[in-house]
Design an enzyme around this catalytic site. Structure first.
Site, PDB file in Angstrom:
ATOM      1  N   CYS A  81       4.559   3.768  52.332  1.00 56.66           N
ATOM      2  CA  CYS A  81       4.845   5.168  52.641  1.00 56.66           C
ATOM      3  C   CYS A  81       3.601   5.855  53.231  1.00 56.66           C
ATOM      4  O   CYS A  81       3.182   5.499  54.330  1.00 56.66           O
ATOM      5  CB  CYS A  81       5.386   5.887  51.411  1.00 56.66           C
ATOM      6  SG  CYS A  81       6.210   7.455  51.814  1.00 56.66           S
ATOM      7  N   HIS A 186       9.996   2.660  50.479  1.00 56.64           N
ATOM      8  CA  HIS A 186       9.412   2.277  49.192  1.00 56.64           C
ATOM      9  C   HIS A 186      10.058   0.982  48.708  1.00 56.64           C
ATOM     10  O   HIS A 186      11.174   1.026  48.168  1.00 56.64           O
ATOM     11  CB  HIS A 186       9.642   3.377  48.152  1.00 56.64           C
ATOM     12  CG  HIS A 186       8.800   4.588  48.345  1.00 56.64           C
ATOM     13  ND1 HIS A 186       7.554   4.729  47.779  1.00 56.64           N
ATOM     14  CD2 HIS A 186       9.026   5.721  49.066  1.00 56.64           C
ATOM     15  CE1 HIS A 186       7.041   5.904  48.129  1.00 56.64           C
ATOM     16  NE2 HIS A 186       7.911   6.523  48.906  1.00 56.64           N
ATOM     17  N   GLU A 188       9.362  -0.708  46.103  1.00 58.50           N
ATOM     18  CA  GLU A 188       9.474  -0.675  44.642  1.00 58.50           C
ATOM     19  C   GLU A 188      10.670   0.138  44.170  1.00 58.50           C
ATOM     20  O   GLU A 188      11.039   0.078  42.994  1.00 58.50           O
ATOM     21  CB  GLU A 188       8.188  -0.127  44.018  1.00 58.50           C
ATOM     22  CG  GLU A 188       8.000   1.374  44.090  1.00 58.50           C
ATOM     23  CD  GLU A 188       7.534   1.902  45.442  1.00 58.50           C
ATOM     24  OE1 GLU A 188       7.284   3.127  45.549  1.00 58.50           O
ATOM     25  OE2 GLU A 188       7.414   1.103  46.388  1.00 58.50           O
TER      26      GLU A 188
END
Length: 207
Positions: A81, A186, A188
């Site tokens: 990001c 993202h 994750e």
């Protein structure tokens, strides 16, 4: 595999760390640049503004350490990001700010690039990638990843763009240059596909 997640005060560290640990990585949340000496991989997460992020990297000594460990020593780096945006040469967010210049290019606000949709771009969006890129190994085309951003990186060399998404305009969703990678989304927060991105990064064999 020992992976450092840099803590410079602007990252989503907990979920990144958990995702890496679920893959069996030996993870450290690096609080000081000296901790990058003894790792195999480096992750630069980030949420917030470009200028503030670069200021924190500079005042805490991370820029010199990243230059040494990534550029000179060749350790693979993944920017996430804001972390990806800071790989660029500069950003126009809140005035002109210099970046790490690891991947030549500039960061511009989405509406300045012609986007007419709501900003920030928040939510799941399809990502289409180059077939040969190692970061997207075993990931089908048009898989959704999770985005939260108002700015996008425009690379000077289009060969550094390895994946794009559409949000009224074409957006750079991932970049790479040799052993340096970035994702605007993202991983994750992106379920199984995101886990595969992190797995591919961990397993990447740099020259």
């Amino acid at each position: 595999m020992k992976v450092a997640v840099i803590n410079y005060g602007m990252g989503n560290l907990g979920s990144v760390r958990r995702s890496l640990e679920n893959l069996g990585a030996d993870v450290i949340v690096a609080e000081h640049p000296i901790q990058l000496l003894d790792v195999n991989r480096i992750i630069l997460p980030g949420v917030g503004s470009f200028g503030e992020g670069m200021k924190k990297l500079s005042t805490k000594g991370w820029i010199e350490s990243l230059q040494k460990q990534v550029i000179e020593e060749g350790k693979p780096l993944l920017g996430i990001c804001l972390g990806m945006q800071m790989l660029s040469s500069s950003s126009e967010e809140n005035g002109l700010n210099e970046g790490l210049n690891f991947i030549s290019g500039k960061v511009l606000r989405l509406d300045k690039l012609g986007c007419r949709l709501r900003i920030p771009h928040v939510g799941w969006n399809e990502v289409n990638h180059q077939e040969s890129t190692p970061l997207f190994k075993n990931i089908p085309q048009s898989i959704d990843f999770y985005f939260v951003h108002s700015y996008a990186l425009i690379a000077d060399d289009t060969s550094n763009v390895i994946a794009t998404s559409n949000y009224d305009i074409s957006i750079t969703s991932s970049v790479s240059k040799n052993h340096i990678f970035g994702t605007q989304f993202h991983p994750e927060k992106s379920s199984k596909a995101g886990q595969q991105i992190l797995k591919n990064f961990i397993e990447f064999a740099s020259c």
